[in-house]
Scaffold this motif. Structure first.
Motif, PDB file in Angstrom:
ATOM      1  N   ASP A   1      -7.135  -2.900 -10.660  1.00  0.00           N
ATOM      2  CA  ASP A   1      -6.560  -4.192 -11.038  1.00  0.00           C
ATOM      3  C   ASP A   1      -5.247  -4.464 -10.313  1.00  0.00           C
ATOM      4  O   ASP A   1      -4.275  -4.936 -10.907  1.00  0.00           O
ATOM      5  CB  ASP A   1      -6.339  -4.253 -12.561  1.00  0.00           C
ATOM      6  N   LEU A   2      -5.226  -4.177  -9.012  1.00  0.00           N
ATOM      7  CA  LEU A   2      -4.032  -4.482  -8.224  1.00  0.00           C
ATOM      8  C   LEU A   2      -3.878  -5.991  -8.072  1.00  0.00           C
ATOM      9  O   LEU A   2      -4.872  -6.724  -8.035  1.00  0.00           O
ATOM     10  CB  LEU A   2      -4.134  -3.847  -6.828  1.00  0.00           C
ATOM     11  N   PRO A   3      -2.648  -6.483  -7.955  1.00  0.00           N
ATOM     12  CA  PRO A   3      -2.419  -7.915  -7.745  1.00  0.00           C
ATOM     13  C   PRO A   3      -3.095  -8.392  -6.452  1.00  0.00           C
ATOM     14  O   PRO A   3      -3.320  -7.607  -5.522  1.00  0.00           O
ATOM     15  CB  PRO A   3      -0.894  -8.018  -7.636  1.00  0.00           C
ATOM     16  N   THR A   4      -3.389  -9.674  -6.404  1.00  0.00           N
ATOM     17  CA  THR A   4      -4.092 -10.243  -5.250  1.00  0.00           C
ATOM     18  C   THR A   4      -3.380  -9.954  -3.947  1.00  0.00           C
ATOM     19  O   THR A   4      -4.014  -9.623  -2.936  1.00  0.00           O
ATOM     20  CB  THR A   4      -4.249 -11.759  -5.427  1.00  0.00           C
ATOM     21  N   LEU A   5      -2.036 -10.062  -3.935  1.00  0.00           N
ATOM     22  CA  LEU A   5      -1.282  -9.835  -2.699  1.00  0.00           C
ATOM     23  C   LEU A   5      -1.466  -8.403  -2.212  1.00  0.00           C
ATOM     24  O   LEU A   5      -1.654  -8.165  -1.010  1.00  0.00           O
ATOM     25  CB  LEU A   5       0.206 -10.121  -2.936  1.00  0.00           C
ATOM     26  N   LYS A   6      -1.440  -7.428  -3.129  1.00  0.00           N
ATOM     27  CA  LYS A   6      -1.623  -6.032  -2.725  1.00  0.00           C
ATOM     28  C   LYS A   6      -3.048  -5.791  -2.229  1.00  0.00           C
ATOM     29  O   LYS A   6      -3.266  -5.005  -1.305  1.00  0.00           O
ATOM     30  CB  LYS A   6      -1.297  -5.093  -3.887  1.00  0.00           C
ATOM     31  N   LEU A   7      -4.020  -6.467  -2.832  1.00  0.00           N
ATOM     32  CA  LEU A   7      -5.402  -6.318  -2.377  1.00  0.00           C
ATOM     33  C   LEU A   7      -5.551  -6.837  -0.949  1.00  0.00           C
ATOM     34  O   LEU A   7      -6.236  -6.226  -0.120  1.00  0.00           O
ATOM     35  CB  LEU A   7      -6.349  -7.082  -3.301  1.00  0.00           C
ATOM     36  N   ARG A   8      -4.906  -7.976  -0.660  1.00  0.00           N
ATOM     37  CA  ARG A   8      -4.980  -8.525   0.699  1.00  0.00           C
ATOM     38  C   ARG A   8      -4.353  -7.579   1.703  1.00  0.00           C
ATOM     39  O   ARG A   8      -4.887  -7.348   2.794  1.00  0.00           O
ATOM     40  CB  ARG A   8      -4.273  -9.883   0.739  1.00  0.00           C
ATOM     41  N   ARG A   9      -3.194  -7.031   1.348  1.00  0.00           N
ATOM     42  CA  ARG A   9      -2.532  -6.098   2.251  1.00  0.00           C
ATOM     43  C   ARG A   9      -3.357  -4.834   2.452  1.00  0.00           C
ATOM     44  O   ARG A   9      -3.461  -4.308   3.566  1.00  0.00           O
ATOM     45  CB  ARG A   9      -1.153  -5.735   1.695  1.00  0.00           C
ATOM     46  N   LEU A  10      -3.953  -4.341   1.390  1.00  0.00           N
ATOM     47  CA  LEU A  10      -4.776  -3.132   1.464  1.00  0.00           C
ATOM     48  C   LEU A  10      -6.001  -3.377   2.337  1.00  0.00           C
ATOM     49  O   LEU A  10      -6.378  -2.526   3.154  1.00  0.00           O
ATOM     50  CB  LEU A  10      -5.192  -2.719   0.052  1.00  0.00           C
ATOM     51  N   ARG A  11      -6.607  -4.533   2.179  1.00  0.00           N
ATOM     52  CA  ARG A  11      -7.787  -4.880   2.978  1.00  0.00           C
ATOM     53  C   ARG A  11      -7.431  -4.917   4.462  1.00  0.00           C
ATOM     54  O   ARG A  11      -8.155  -4.379   5.306  1.00  0.00           O
ATOM     55  CB  ARG A  11      -8.322  -6.236   2.519  1.00  0.00           C
ATOM     56  N   LEU A  12      -6.302  -5.545   4.809  1.00  0.00           N
ATOM     57  CA  LEU A  12      -5.894  -5.654   6.206  1.00  0.00           C
ATOM     58  C   LEU A  12      -5.456  -4.296   6.760  1.00  0.00           C
ATOM     59  O   LEU A  12      -5.776  -3.948   7.903  1.00  0.00           O
ATOM     60  CB  LEU A  12      -4.764  -6.676   6.339  1.00  0.00           C
TER      61      LEU A  12
END
Length: 468
Positions: free
Chosen positions: A290-301
């Motif tokens: 349940d990471l915040p959306t911003l952290k998910l985007r950074r993790l994906r990139l």
């Protein structure tokens, strides 16, 4: 450089004030190479005769002590008569097994002592003497455009030499600088130095090997700097190609990075979808946590870009296991996160991604690289990326090692739970893999959003799935 610096005192003690030709300004990674070359000679010439063992004096500049270096000094101590290590109190030595050895003395430096800006290694043996003396540049001594952005870009005034008279003078200077902390230890060290100096002349040690290692280490260090230059040049070329499609400079540079990362995967015949699969599984891990959306985007990139440091890697990096690589290639492999971060550092907008890539090889127990971060000092994104990258690599063949099944790869990760990896994250990965093994979910082969620059025809997920 402060007047009381060991390097300055040595220069002042010389009649003509002339230092050896090796004196100059060194990058930190070059100093690591020099010290390792001299330390390796201690290990490889280890004698069982007490009188032949060297006296070793070492000081480390202010900063976190790396546990992998502490382990190294445990072995060095076995081959030395006495080892004195001067570092900041929080260096970790007091709790490490090396600090408990009878022939190891720790000197906890005061934060006001200029010794915290020095990095010295002095070795005095009956048959040879060697040293590296260094002092870090002050912030004012860097040009405005050359302030270090990462640890390996730090610079030091320094020299290295095998001249016994210079080594003995430096040892005496350093011992006196230790005296205010422990007068008894200083007296003991002077006695040891005198004892070594008055031993019957020994047959000079054959230093051909250590000189050869120094040359190899320096060549490796230089090769890494050249690699960064080549990568930057390639980035500029790719940036120019992207500029024809999109006039947004930031978008162009990001597209160039992504294309470069894709080319790394294309060069890896055994794992051509590594970045896609690591990005996808990292994102899934982040969603479960349940990471915040911003952290998910950074993790994906970060998952797509984590191998970018291998853009100029020799082909052996992709075809051999880590323990089969020669010294040069092994150094390249160990520094892949640093190389990638230095490249990503050319785009300020990617600073959060750069930090994730830089620290994804840190270990939960503090024994990782490049900064020896421990536990939650490591960002959650970097911890996830490091675990998933290790797991994904095990599911693909590497050199003469066949691909592990999902269960076998997970067992390898479980073995490092609490040491290399965050136990809570290993547990989360275990849940995902167990669900996949019983058919209740399918491991993703690509992230939820894939940048258009990642060419579909070059990567087909069905070619190389994670082995079940």
């Amino acid at each position: 450089m402060q007047p009381e610096a060991t390097l300055n005192q040595l220069k002042a003690s010389l009649g003509d004030g002339q230092l050896p030709p090796s004196y100059g300004v060194y990058f930190k990674n070059t100093l690591v190479a020099l010290c390792h070359a001299l330390e390796d000679h201690i290990l490889q010439s280890c004698s069982s005769i007490p009188e032949q063992k060297p006296l070793v004096l070492v000081t480390f500049q202010q900063g976190k002590w790396y546990l992998q270096e502490a382990d190294r000094y445990y072995d060095i101590a076995q081959c030395s008569s006495d080892v004195v290590i001067a570092a900041m109190p929080e260096s970790g030595f007091a709790d490490h097994k090396t600090g408990q050895l009878e022939n190891v003395s720790l000197v906890h430096l005061d934060s006001r002592d200029s010794l915290i800006n020095e990095w010295n290694l002095i070795i005095l043996a009956p048959d040879y003497a060697a040293m590296v003396l260094c002092h870090e540049l002050s912030p004012e001594e860097y040009r405005a455009d050359s302030q270090p952005r990462v640890d390996t870009e730090r610079k030091f005034y320094g020299l290295w030499t095998f001249d016994r008279s210079l080594v003995e003078k430096s040892a005496s200077i350093l011992i006196e600088r230790i005296r205010p902390y422990n007068p008894t230890l200083a007296d003991k060290l002077h006695s040891s130095q005198e004892k070594i100096a008055h031993l019957p002349p020994a047959v000079p040690a054959d230093l051909t090997g250590v000189v050869s290692r120094i040359v190899n280490y320096l060549q490796t260090s230089q090769q890494q700097l050249v690699t960064i230059t080549r990568q930057t040049r390639e980035l500029v070329e790719l940036e120019g190609q992207a500029l024809k499609i999109n006039r947004n400079l930031a978008a162009n540079k990001l597209q160039a990075f992504l294309r470069m990362a894709q080319r790394v995967d294309e060069r890896d015949p055994n794992n051509p979808l590594a970045s896609l699969q690591v990005s996808a599984l990292s994102e899934t891990m982040g969603q479960i946590l349940d990471l915040p959306t911003l952290k998910l985007r950074r993790l994906r990139l970060a998952g797509l870009l984590f191998r970018i440091g291998l853009a100029q890697a020799p082909s052996e990096i992709f075809s051999q296991r880590a323990n089969q690589l020669n010294e040069t290639h092994s150094s390249f492999w160990k520094n892949r996160a640093i190389l990638g971060a230095q490249l990503l550092g050319t785009m300020p907008e990617l600073a959060p991604i750069q930090q994730i890539v830089l620290h994804h090889l840190e270990h939960w127990d503090g024994s990782g690289t490049p900064d020896g971060l421990k536990g939650e000092e490591i960002s959650i994104e970097a911890r996830i990326l490091g675990l998933v990258a290790y797991f994904q690599d095990l599911t693909q063949p590497r050199g003469d090692r066949p691909a592990y099944s999902l269960g076998e790869a997970l067992d390898k990760c479980l073995a490092y739970s609490g040491t290399r990896f965050d136990p809570a994250l290993v547990e989360s990965l275990s849940t995902i893999i167990r669900l996949a093994e019983i058919g209740l979910m399918q491991l993703p082969n690509r992230p939820s959003q894939l940048p258009s620059v990642w060419l579909e025809e070059a990567t087909k997920p069905s070619q190389s799935p994670m082995r079940s």
